[in-house]
Scaffold this active site. Structure first.
Site, PDB file in Angstrom:
ATOM      1  N   GLU A  90       0.815  -1.223   0.000  1.00  0.00           N
ATOM      2  CA  GLU A  90       0.000   0.000   0.000  1.00  0.00           C
ATOM      3  C   GLU A  90       0.843   1.265   0.000  1.00  0.00           C
ATOM      4  O   GLU A  90       0.565   2.200  -0.748  1.00  0.00           O
ATOM      5  CB  GLU A  90      -0.932   0.023   1.218  1.00  0.00           C
ATOM      6  CG  GLU A  90      -2.207  -0.768   1.068  1.00  0.00           C
ATOM      7  CD  GLU A  90      -1.996  -2.248   1.292  1.00  0.00           C
ATOM      8  OE1 GLU A  90      -0.880  -2.618   1.698  1.00  0.00           O
ATOM      9  OE2 GLU A  90      -2.937  -3.017   1.071  1.00  0.00           O
ATOM     10  N   HIS A 159     -10.568  -4.617  10.669  1.00  0.00           N
ATOM     11  CA  HIS A 159     -11.158  -4.444   9.339  1.00  0.00           C
ATOM     12  C   HIS A 159     -12.436  -3.620   9.376  1.00  0.00           C
ATOM     13  O   HIS A 159     -13.195  -3.646   8.432  1.00  0.00           O
ATOM     14  CB  HIS A 159     -11.487  -5.810   8.716  1.00  0.00           C
ATOM     15  CG  HIS A 159     -10.289  -6.560   8.233  1.00  0.00           C
ATOM     16  ND1 HIS A 159      -9.469  -7.258   9.066  1.00  0.00           N
ATOM     17  CD2 HIS A 159      -9.778  -6.721   6.991  1.00  0.00           C
ATOM     18  CE1 HIS A 159      -8.496  -7.820   8.372  1.00  0.00           C
ATOM     19  NE2 HIS A 159      -8.656  -7.517   7.109  1.00  0.00           N
TER      20      HIS A 159
END
Lengths: 367, 195
Positions: A90, A159
Site C-alpha cells: 500500500e 477491518h
C-alpha cells in the site's frame, strides 16, 4: 361497515404507496434500478473512456475483477497498462500514484478497505494532501483514493474502522462518502475530475443495494458538486445528519418517528470535507434540534465537528442539546450480537430524536 | 559542487546567527554524488530526495537566491516560505521535493517514472524517455518503501534510478565498518548487486 373496510384498505394502500413515491414520480421517465456497485463501475468506465490519463491501481482490481467486483470488465476493456494489479504494498503504490499525479496523470488508487490505507497514510496526508501547499501551488495532485470504509459484517476490529473523521481533519484533502447509486456515480465522477486529492469512502454493505436512478444520473456527463449535502427527506421537527450507510438507517428512523408525530429532516452529508455547514445550519435554524449519526468512534468524530459548527453559528436557534450518535468507543468486536451493539441501530436514532423533542425519558434519568 | 558547498556553509552560518531555524539538513561532503548524476540529466528528467535537498535543488538549476529565500522565510522564494528547508519543490525544474519521511520520496519518484512509461505506451508520446532519480541515504535502505519500490520498478520496468548515498549515518547513528560487522556490510553490498 363496508365503507370502513374500504377506508382501511385505502389507508393501507396509501401507506404502501408512500415509501415508493420517488419511483412513481419518475415513472414517466422510466427510472432504472442500479446497484451502488454498478454505479461505481459505470462511473469508472466512463471516466477512463473519456480521459486516457485516468488509470486504476490496487490489489485484485484487474484479473480478479476487483475484490468487490467494482472494477469488473475494466482490465479487459482498457488493458494492463491502465488497470494495474499491484503487489501487497500500500505505501509503495499509493506513493507511486501520487508521483504520477504530480505529472498530470489521474490515478484512482483502490484500497481493499480503508483499514489498509493506514499502511499508506503517510502518502495520503504528507505527499498528496500537503504538496500543493508546500510547493506554493506548483504541484497539484489529482488523485482519488477509494475503497470500502467502516464496518462490514463480522470482519473484526482491524477491518471495521471508519476513517471519515481522520481524513476530514486534514487540510488539502477532500473527503466524500456516497450513500445511494446516484451519490456513487456523481461523486466518483466529480472526484476523478477534481484537481485535488480526494478520499472516497464507500461502504461494503451498500455495494449490493439497489436505488432508482433517473436518466439524468445515467448520462455520462452527470456529476455532483463536491461540498454540497442533500436533504433526503424534508421535515420540521428535528434535523438528523448522516453519511454512507447511516443515511439508510436515518431514513428508516424518520419513518418510525413520523408515526409518532415527529417530522424528521434527514440530511445526507455526501461531502465530509468540505462540510456543507450552510445546509446543516439552515436546517437546524428551521427545526431547532439536531442529531448527528455516524458509524465511527465518537471522540473527535464527524458529529463532534457538526455539533461545534452548529453551536458556533446557530446556538440561539437550538431548543435542545445537540446529540451525536456514533459507534461504541471500543474496537469492533467479532461476535455478531456484540457487533450489533457496537454500531448505531435504527432504534438508537429514534430514541435520540425523541429525547431531542422531549418526548421520552431524558438521558440523565435513563442512565 | 563548489556552489553547493558554499551554499551549505552559508546555511550553517545563518543558522548559528539565528537567521534560520527549525529543521535544516546539510549536504557537506556529499556534493559529488548528486552533482555528478544531475549533470547527466535532461531538462524533462526529474528527481526526488529526502530532507537533505538543497544541493540537488541547486544542481537542478533552481537559483540559489530562490532556495536561500525559502530558508529565510521570504515570500519571493521558490515555495513562498510554505515548504521550508525540507520541502524544496520546483515544477519548472522537475524537482519533486524534499520529503521529511525518509523513503517517502522513493515511491513519488517511482510514480514519476511510471508516468514516463505511461506517456510512451498509453498516451503514445513516442519521444518520451524521461528518467527519474531518487536520492536517499543508507539509513533509508532499512525502510519498507525502498524494497516495495525496488520490487515494483523491476516488475514493471520503470526508467528509474535508486541512488543510495552511503554517508554512514542513519539519522544520528554512526555506522562504523568494524571487522565484526563485516558480514552485515557484505549482505548490504550483495543486495546492492542483486538489484
Amino acid at each position: 361497515m363496508l365503507g370502513i373496510v374500504r377506508q382501511k384498505m385505502l389507508g393501507q394502500s396509501l401507506l404502501k404507496i408512500r415509501p415508493a413515491i420517488s419511483v412513481l414520480r419518475s415513472y414517466s421517465s422510466a427510472a432504472k434500478q442500479m446497484t451502488v456497485r454498478e454505479a461505481l463501475n459505470s462511473a469508472l468506465d466512463e471516466e477512463m473512456s473519456a480521459d486516457p490519463k485516468v488509470f486504476l491501481m490496487g490489489e485484485e482490481v484487474g484479473e480478479y475483477q476487483g475484490a468487490y467486483k467494482i472494477s469488473k470488465g475494466l482490465l479487459e476493456k482498457y488493458g494492463p497498462e491502465r488497470v494495474l494489479d499491484t503487489p501487497i504494498t500500500e505505501a509503495g503504490f499509493a506513493g507511486i500514484g501520487v508521483g504520477a499525479a504530480y505529472y498530470g496523470l489521474k490515478p484512482v488508487v483502490e484500497f481493499m478497505t480503508f483499514n489498509f490505507s493506514m499502511q499508506a497514510i503517510d502518502h495520503i496526508i504528507n505527499s498528496a494532501a500537503k504538496s500543493n501547499y508546500m510547493s506554493a501551488g506548483q504541484m497539484s495532485v489529482p488523485i482519488v483514493f477509494r475503497g470500502p470504509n467502516g464496518a462490514a459484517a463480522g470482519v473484526g476490529a482491524q477491518h471495521s474502522q471508519c476513517y471519515a473523521s481522520w481524513y476530514a481533519s486534514c487540510p488539502g484533502l477532500k473527503v466524500l462518502s456516497p450513500y445511494s447509486s446516484e451519490d456513487a456515480r456523481g461523486l466518483l465522477k466529480a472526484a476523478i475530475r477534481d484537481p485535488d486529492p480526494v478520499v472516497f469512502l464507500e461502504n461494503e454493505l451498500l455495494y449490493g443495494e439497489s436505488f432508482p436512478v433517473s436518466d439524468e444520473v445515467l448520462d455520462s456527463s452527470f456529476c455532483l458538486p463536491i461540498g454540497k449535502a442533500k436533504i433526503e427527506r424534508k421535515g420540521k421537527d428535528v434535523t438528523i445528519t448522516a453519511f454512507s450507510k447511516m443515511v439508510g438507517y436515518a431514513l428508516k428512523a424518520a419513518e418510525i418517528l413520523e408515526k409518532e408525530g415527529i417530522d424528521a429532516e434527514v440530511i445526507n452529508l455526501r461531502s465530509i470535507r468540505p462540510l456543507d455547514r450552510s445546509t446543516i445550519n439552515a436546517s437546524v435554524r428551521k427545526t431547532n434540534r439536531l442529531i448527528t449519526v455516524e458509524e465511527g468512534f465518537p471522540q473527535h468524530g464527524v458529529g463532534a465537528e457538526i455539533c461545534a459548527s452548529v453551536v458556533e453559528e446557530s446556538f440561539a436557534y437550538l431548543d435542545a442539546p445537540v446529540e451525536r450518535i456514533a459507534g461504541a468507543d471500543v474496537p469492533m468486536p467479532y461476535a455478531a450480537n456484540l457487533e450489533r451493539m457496537a454500531v448505531p441501530q435504527v432504534e438508537d436514532i429514534v430514541r435520540a430524536a425523541k429525547r431531542a423533542c422531549y418526548r421520552a425519558v431524558p438521558l440523565a434519568a435513563a442512565a | 559542487m563548489v556552489l553547493g558547498r558554499a551554499f551549505e556553509d552559508k546555511c550553517a552560518q545563518m543558522y548559528y546567527y539565528r537567521k534560520m531555524f527549525g529543521f535544516v539538513r546539510l549536504y557537506n561532503g556529499q556534493e559529488a554524488v548528486s552533482t555528478g548524476f544531475i549533470k547527466l540529466l535532461k531538462q524533462q528528467d526529474s528527481i526526488a530526495c529526502t530532507y537533505r535537498d538543497h544541493v540537488q535543488a541547486l544542481s537542478e538549476g533552481i537559483p540559489a537566491r530562490a532556495i536561500l529565500s525559502e530558508l529565510l522565510d521570504k515570500a519571493t522564494s521558490c515555495c513562498r516560505g510554505q515548504g521550508g528547508s525540507m520541502h524544496i519543490f520546483s515544477r519548472e525544474h522537475n524537482m519533486l521535493g524534499g520529503f521529511a519521511f525518509i523513503g517517502e520520496g522513493i515511491p513519488i519518484g517511482t510514480g514519476a517514472a511510471f508516468t514516463s512509461k505511461y506517456k510512451r505506451e498509453v498516451l503514445k508520446e513516442a519521444d518520451c524517455d524521461h528518467v527519474t532519480l531518487a536520492f536517499f541515504g543508507d539509513g533509508t535502505c532499512n525502510n519498507g518503501q525502498f524494497y516495495e519500490c525496488l520490487n515494483m520498478a523491476a516488475l514493471w520496468k520503470f526508467p528509474f534510478v535508486f541512488v543510495v548515498e552511503n554517508n554512514l549515518w542513519a539519522i544520528l547513528f554512526l555506522r562504523f565498518i568494524r571487522k565484526d560487522q563485516l558480514s552485515g556490510c557484505w549482505v548490504f553490498m550483495w543486495m546492492g548487486w542483486m538489484y
